[in-house]
Design a protein around this motif. Sequence first.
Motif, PDB file in Angstrom:
ATOM      1  N   THR A   1      45.566  25.628  37.704  1.00  0.00           N
ATOM      2  CA  THR A   1      45.065  26.536  38.774  1.00  0.00           C
ATOM      3  C   THR A   1      45.815  26.985  39.844  1.00  0.00           C
ATOM      4  OG1 THR A   1      42.806  25.719  37.860  1.00  0.00           O
ATOM      5  CG2 THR A   1      42.996  27.011  40.071  1.00  0.00           C
ATOM      6  N   GLY A  47      37.980  30.519  34.115  1.00  0.00           N
ATOM      7  CA  GLY A  47      37.109  30.140  35.060  1.00  0.00           C
ATOM      8  C   GLY A  47      37.506  29.810  36.549  1.00  0.00           C
ATOM      9  N   SER A  48      38.618  29.087  36.259  1.00  0.00           N
ATOM     10  CA  SER A  48      38.988  28.667  37.725  1.00  0.00           C
ATOM     11  C   SER A  48      39.909  29.664  38.489  1.00  0.00           C
ATOM     12  CB  SER A  48      39.444  27.211  38.061  1.00  0.00           C
ATOM     13  OG  SER A  48      40.926  27.282  36.966  1.00  0.00           O
ATOM     14  N   GLU A  89      40.090  33.196  37.546  1.00  0.00           N
ATOM     15  CA  GLU A  89      39.556  34.546  37.211  1.00  0.00           C
ATOM     16  C   GLU A  89      40.469  35.505  36.710  1.00  0.00           C
ATOM     17  OE1 GLU A  89      36.643  35.458  40.690  1.00  0.00           O
ATOM     18  OE2 GLU A  89      37.877  33.962  41.427  1.00  0.00           O
ATOM     19  N   SER A 124      34.537  30.025  41.035  1.00  0.00           N
ATOM     20  CA  SER A 124      35.855  29.519  40.594  1.00  0.00           C
ATOM     21  C   SER A 124      36.682  28.545  41.213  1.00  0.00           C
ATOM     22  CB  SER A 124      36.874  30.794  40.387  1.00  0.00           C
ATOM     23  OG  SER A 124      36.967  31.275  41.777  1.00  0.00           O
ATOM     24  N   CYS A 144      35.165  26.553  36.484  1.00  0.00           N
ATOM     25  CA  CYS A 144      35.921  26.030  35.510  1.00  0.00           C
ATOM     26  C   CYS A 144      35.568  25.219  34.309  1.00  0.00           C
ATOM     27  CB  CYS A 144      36.997  24.894  36.077  1.00  0.00           C
ATOM     28  SG  CYS A 144      38.364  24.280  35.324  1.00  0.00           S
TER      29      CYS A 144
END
Lengths: 317, 317
Positions: free
Chosen positions: A187, A227-228, A230, B205, B220
């Motif tokens: 991330t 998700g983390s 975007e 996020s 996430c």
Amino acid sequence: MEAVKGESPGRGSGAELLSGASVKALLDSVDAFLFDCDGGNPIAGVIWKGDKLIDGVPRTLEMLRSKGKKLVFVTNNSSKSRSQYADKFRSLGLSVAQDEIFSSSFAAAMYLKVNQFPPHKKVYVIGGEGILQELQLAGFTALGGPEDGEKRVQFKSSGFFEHDKNVGAVVVGIDPSINYYKLQYGTLCIRENPGCLFIATNRDSVGHMTDLQEWPGAGCMVGAICGSTEREPVVVGKPSTFMMDFLLQKYHINTSRMCMVGDRLDTDILFGQNAGCKTLLVLSGVTTQSELEDSSNRIQPDYYTGKVSDILELLGE
Amino acid sequence: MEAVKGESPGRGSGAELLSGASVKALLDSVDAFLFDCDGGNPIAGVIWKGDKLIDGVPRTLEMLRSKGKKLVFVTNNSSKSRSQYADKFRSLGLSVAQDEIFSSSFAAAMYLKVNQFPPHKKVYVIGGEGILQELQLAGFTALGGPEDGEKRVQFKSSGFFEHDKNVGAVVVGIDPSINYYKLQYGTLCIRENPGCLFIATNRDSVGHMTDLQEWPGAGCMVGAICGSTEREPVVVGKPSTFMMDFLLQKYHINTSRMCMVGDRLDTDILFGQNAGCKTLLVLSGVTTQSELEDSSNRIQPDYYTGKVSDILELLGE
């Protein structure tokens, strides 16, 4: 796409059962056969069922090679490198060259190569050893992978999680040792390193890590990073057509001269059709003839047959 | 939404600076104040900055309570239960009742309650202790959570990963001890237990697990389960309006009689506006007055002011 539609009386348009005549036409019109190796089920497939080769496969492949056809064994399995995959073939009694294998781990490395990823930049890997090996074989420096599987994070308010600012790509594949350390590392690279690429080997939701069950696939780890961060990844395995682009660039074979061979309508055959390939469904896997012929089925391959070795039998060779 | 637009000369429509007159109008038109507690930054916020309460907050809250206003402290933090969150408030010198706190862990439990989740069914948790506590307080049986953090999976070809067929909901929040065991457990419940719900506390996020950095947030872990299940969750924390539905049902307060107080335009204020609440931006957090007034900013709260205690000062109480 040059469609070859069925002519059986009473069925109208649809898949054509492979015959002596049509198999010759198919061989004349095709320079490469792409075989799907990811069975929809561990005990049904195209090349093998469980731990056993399907009858006649080795002789059929030998015949196709002798006619100058390029063979490509396609798999979304990113945990193995091509060399590890070749070992698996060998253990089943099938001799396959490394450059006949197109695994999603190799696809990730080739994507970077084709896109001139700078060799001084590094690649962070969430996934298996196979990805690391393919990246290294292609001349890249890879970090992460299995060795980060036992790392734990510390939440000290004054602590700081360091990441390498020279990471220019994060490759994500199936990772049974996924943890918060890896998720944070990947991330940070994607969010904070300018221009950092986000590459997914594939987005399969589940896969057969064991014979009896499905387990979270690369789509799970890829979804976590989406998700983390975007961000959406570049996908290099099926159903991305990167493989076809690569074969075109490396072997100058156009998709209209490729035939995708698989046992699933909604993945293999659809994928082949979308890429512009000819398609051959084999009934040795998860799809039955009645499913193929059911009126609710909208996906018709160009050809279908019982098993891969029918190609050999029908040619009478 | 009943819009109250700014009247400052030269600015046309836009946010109105809170004044003696407008604060009275605001208090008359509102029955509940919703305070955002998730600062966009650990050293800037609405109620506190870092470990310190912002000046005048306790007296202001006391005044609002004395006027019969319902106060709600809203947080997407799912790792704590309301009781643990109340402890945090207390440690800062602020006395807040448990039922004034609306955490996303509580929201998950209330979502099940409001939707008559059968008490004989179980809930599997990917996330922190706070979710387990809230589920148990609401009378549900919860599995998973931190105790599954050290579990490892075995890939024996004859092995079988067992999961509880009575799990009827999987709740996913931020989980720093995420692992393949939990991902497989949650995935099996959602894919194989008929009707199993998939509930996300939120999809942020990233979040500040430490002061100096952002870390992967619930988005996430939720993304991971979306990837493996090919399902989309019900989200119960911000920006879902489940909280407003709950307040309406429990306290009979309509969103037009609620005021969302926050320090971020693109989350707090937009969220309040989308739900039909009045909105008050405080400049004690991440948003500056020049950002608010910048021509590129499209999100205008009904009101803005420097800090929460201005409400008290402007009323002259």
